[in-house]
Design an enzyme around this catalytic site. Structure first.
Site, short mmCIF file in Angstrom:
data_model
loop_
_atom_site.label_atom_id
_atom_site.label_comp_id
_atom_site.label_asym_id
_atom_site.label_seq_id
_atom_site.Cartn_x
_atom_site.Cartn_y
_atom_site.Cartn_z
N ASP A 134 -5.97 14.92 -27.83
CA ASP A 134 -5.07 14.99 -28.97
C ASP A 134 -5.93 14.99 -30.23
O ASP A 134 -7.11 14.63 -30.17
CB ASP A 134 -4.13 13.79 -28.94
CG ASP A 134 -3.26 13.71 -30.18
OD1 ASP A 134 -2.62 14.72 -30.51
OD2 ASP A 134 -3.24 12.65 -30.83
N CYS A 187 3.99 1.95 2.29
CA CYS A 187 5.33 1.46 1.95
C CYS A 187 6.16 2.56 1.29
O CYS A 187 7.39 2.55 1.38
CB CYS A 187 5.23 0.26 1.02
SG CYS A 187 4.35 -1.16 1.72
N ASP A 214 2.02 11.43 -27.10
CA ASP A 214 0.99 11.67 -26.08
C ASP A 214 1.25 10.89 -24.80
O ASP A 214 0.65 11.19 -23.76
CB ASP A 214 -0.39 11.25 -26.61
CG ASP A 214 -0.82 12.06 -27.81
OD1 ASP A 214 -0.63 13.28 -27.77
OD2 ASP A 214 -1.33 11.47 -28.77
N ASP A 273 -3.36 9.17 -28.35
CA ASP A 273 -3.04 7.86 -28.92
C ASP A 273 -1.60 7.67 -29.35
O ASP A 273 -1.15 6.55 -29.55
CB ASP A 273 -3.94 7.59 -30.13
CG ASP A 273 -3.49 8.38 -31.36
OD1 ASP A 273 -3.18 9.58 -31.22
OD2 ASP A 273 -3.44 7.79 -32.45
N CYS A 326 0.85 -1.19 0.00
CA CYS A 326 0.00 0.00 0.00
C CYS A 326 0.88 1.24 0.00
O CYS A 326 2.11 1.15 0.00
CB CYS A 326 -0.95 0.00 1.19
SG CYS A 326 -0.10 0.07 2.79
#
Length: 777
Positions: free
Chosen positions: A462, A56, A650, A646, A53
């Site tokens: 984008d 840590c 990006d 995509d 979690c």
């Protein structure tokens, strides 16, 4: 194998840094493992095991801070990847880092994507086996327990009851020893390092319940609680498996970037000979040969040759780019139809791909530092549970009760407060919501992203391949079918992406025989004594026609055709908008969300798309660093950004945004950076993820509040001795069922394909242009 041996094995297996990059102050064994940085500092990365979690993160980063020369230690909780940076001039001491991690209770090894995938697969398999054992044991032990309960109300003899208790013990003890290993190991690791995490109360509850049950069985008592212990493990393992199944494997971006790299290069020697060399052997000034169909292995400048390069994954530019002598090329671009001789300007470690990887890594590290709901609940839960059990034990002892009664009541507190409901509250909603989104055409990569989707107030798109379809098409309205038919047949012999758009118009026709491709120019064929050409404006002597076509349609690129001495024809090629792009953008605006476009494409093309969609805020010609800077500026102004993109350019922005979404046709590295992928040709999944995120967050909060209310009611009853461990186990199981049933309400995504319904109350929008920030170099 010790950590040092694994580090050396990694170096030997993967190679890496050339002699020019070796840090002279390091020993030979570690020189290849540490990456020197331009400012004189050094960096190393480790895969760390045992992270459960966000707590840590503070333990590891704080534990490494005192090491001499260490500038920073940053842990990415999502992929358990630790990045360590030393100050300029400091000697990187890798054994000290490995030793410090071991003293904190964590095992570490050099980050290797393939090994990491194998480790995660092995961990998933181990959890599933443990879950199967716990489930089998729970069913059989519960059948025996029900027989004892029924027998208590009838005439079951004490001997038969004790026999049933011993049979339960024979089943439960080995099953709990095996199925509980993930929790026991985590608890021991934490205690050795002086940390108390969620695994500690779980281990205490299971071990004490089993010990109390054995003692009760030996004493011939009426009740034993073996069923409670194994059921507790079963429910907790369900939560752990769900969490493992939904955990984002952001390590994939390194593997996907590697797919764009050429591991080797063809070195052109001064005497004209060619030699295949590892990429690490390239240095600035070297000359390399790039054949058709190969990826560019390093940034450089073209010295000889002409070819078309597909740079869409690198720069976001829509059309293939023709390069010739003097033009720059970037690592990762795909060479088209001509051989190129390139003089290297940036080799391994300093290319554009490396810059993108660095930007992405830093963005992912920053995102992983945000605590999700379960992490925040965990920080409060553990001390409260331990305190309640300790107070119960001390209170009963002070009241004069014996150790037996006091211990049973303390165990009941541990069982009744066991974090089954808390452990299932979040993952159960994530899994159900993920299934609902899948039916809407959305593949959720990261379950925690649902919480981030819920708070979005700004959507940044984008252009290329996101607002538009990935494949280019012939612009509508062309009125010369004869020229189109001839050009389409000629296009069948070309590998150029724009030619592919024309080739679709050929129908069932066949390519012209004898057609040949001129590297970087186009394709030509002799048909009935007439030479036909298809390609660039210069190749077809179609300058005026091309200029007129671009003036009429600034968004388009052109491919030209000429048959003999006839008039040249310019075909405008562009990427069409996704079918529902206008409706989705309008729905987002109607819901009060701010919409913007950030693109690496040409300004005329971006302006045309923004105008057609009614988007007032847009920028063009942006590098990956520019996009991150714009998103950072939005975040600094208080915006919560969803990035939809995509391309490779990006990917860092997808990682930097609060939440991210990519089409399934995106570059692999962008898919790895995104929180979710969407299928199909429409954009309506953008609305679906926002609606599903808001609904899922409401259900998560309801589950957490129910868990809190349940504990507030049950803990006083258990502490007062009104709940036996058996009843506590039943209550715990009942709370888990309630949480799971509530999570099933996430099955419906309350949004129609192109409407803002289900997005909730409009978020107050702050209009205006994207905050201005310095353009990245």
């Amino acid at each position: 194998m010790c950590c040092t041996d694994m580090a050396l094995a990694y170096v030997e297996a993967h190679g890496a840094w050339s002699a020019a990059n070796t840090l002279p102050s390091l020993g030979r064994d570690y020189a290849a493992f540490v990456a020197p940085l331009p400012d004189g500092s050094a960096r190393a990365e480790f895969a760390v095991e045992g992270i459960r979690c966000a707590a840590c993160m503070g333990a590891i980063e704080g534990g490494l801070a005192p090491l001499p020369g260490l500038a920073a230690a940053r842990l990415n909780v999502s992929d358990r990847r630790l990045a360590v940076t030393w100050r300029p001039g400091a000697v990187p001491d890798i054994p000290a880092v490995l030793g410090a991690l071991a003293s904190l209770g964590y095992s570490a090894q050099p980050f290797a994507p393939g090994r990491r995938a194998e480790a995660e697969a092995a961990e998933t398999e181990r959890l599933i086996r443990a879950l199967a054992v716990a489930g089998f044991a729970s069913m059989n032990v519960m059948l025996l327990a029900v027989s004892v309960w029924a027998g208590a109300a009838s005439d079951m003899s004490p001997e038969t009851r004790d026999l049933f208790h011993w049979i339960q013990a024979v089943i439960a003890l080995p099953a709990a020893a095996y199925a509980g290993r993930p929790f026991y190991e985590g608890a021991l690791r934490g205690l050795r390092a002086g940390r108390v995490g969620m695994d500690v109360p779980i281990t205490l509850g299971v071990v004490l319940t089993l010990a109390a049950s054995v003692c009760e069985t030996l004493a011939g008592a009426t009740h034993a609680y073996f069923d409670g212990a194994v059921m507790l493990l079963f429910f907790l393992l369900i939560g752990r498996v769900l969490d493992q199944a939904m955990r984002r494997r952001t390590r994939a971006f390194a593997e996907n970037l590697a797919a764009l790299r050429s591991e080797r290069a063809t070195l052109a020697e001064a005497d004209g000979s060619l030699r295949d060399v590892p990429l690490a052997d390239l240095a600035p000034g070297a000359r390399i040969l790039i054949r058709p169909g190969e990826r560019v292995p390093a940034d450089g400048v073209v010295e000889h040759g002409t070819s078309d390069l597909d740079q869409s994954l690198v720069t976001g530019e829509t059309a293939a780019v023709t390069v010739r002598g003097g033009d720059r090329v970037f690592a990762g671009a795909l060479n088209g139809n001509g051989a190129l001789t390139v003089k290297v300007t940036a080799a391994a470690g300093t290319t554009l791909l490396d810059e993108v990887e660095g930007l992405m890594r830093r963005a992912l590290e920053r995102r992983s530092r945000a605590l999700v709901l379960a992490d925040r609940a965990t920080r409060l839960y553990v001390p409260l549970v331990h305190g309640a059990a300790a107070v119960t034990l001390a209170g009963w002892l002070a009241a004069g009760a014996g150790w037996h009664l006091a211990l049973l009541d303390a165990v009941a507190v541990l069982i009744v407060t066991c974090p089954c409901a808390l452990g299932l509250a979040i993952p159960a909603v994530q899994v159900v919501a993920a299934g609902a989104l899948f039916r809407e055409g959305v593949l959720l990569n990261d379950g925690t992203a649902l919480e981030r989707f819920a708070g979005i107030d700004t959507v940044v798109f984008d252009k290329t391949g996101t607002l538009t379809l990935p494949e280019p098409v012939l612009a509508p309205g062309f009125s010369d079918p004869v020229a189109l038919a001839s050009a389409a047949r000629l296009a069948l012999s070309s590998r150029h992406p724009m030619a592919a758009a024309l080739a679709e118009a050929a129908g069932g026709a066949t390519p012209y025989p004898g057609a040949e491709e001129a590297a970087g120019l186009g394709v030509r064929a002799l048909v009935d004594g007439v030479e036909m050409r298809l390609g660039s404006a210069g190749f077809c002597d179609a300058g005026p026609e091309a200029s007129a076509a671009l003036k009429a349609d600034p968004e388009a690129s052109v491919i030209c055709f000429r048959a003999g001495d006839g008039d040249a024809v310019a075909f405008p090629i562009r990427q069409a908008l996704r079918p529902d792009a206008r409706e989705v953008v309008a729905a987002l605006a109607a819901a009060g969300l701010r919409v913007a476009i950030l693109s690496g494409d040409r300004a005329p093309a971006v302006a045309a798309v923004a105008r057609r969609l009614g988007v007032a805020e847009w920028e063009a010609g942006l590098t990956p660093g520019d996009k991150i800077a714009r998103i950072d500026a939005l975040r600094a102004s208080g915006r919560r950004v969803l990035m939809v993109g995509d391309g490779l350019n990006d990917a860092p922005a997808l990682a930097a945004a609060r939440a991210s979404l990519s089409p399934v046709t995106a570059a692999h590295v962008s898919q790895a950076a995104a929180d979710a992928l969407f299928l199909g040709r429409g954009l309506s999944p953008v609305l679906s993820v926002l609606a599903a995120g808001r609904r899922a967050r409401r259900l998560m909060l309801q589950n957490l509040w129910f868990s809190a209310a349940y504990n507030l009611l049950a803990v006083p009853l258990a502490a007062a001795g009104l709940l036996t461990p058996l009843i506590a186990a039943l209550a715990m199981s009942g709370s888990s069922l309630v949480v799971t049933a509530n999570a099933l309400r996430a099955r419906q995504v309350p949004v129609s394909p192109v409407s803002p319904a289900g997005l909730g109350a409009p978020v107050p929008a702050r209009r205006g242009r994207i905050p201005s920030v310095p353009r990245a170099a």
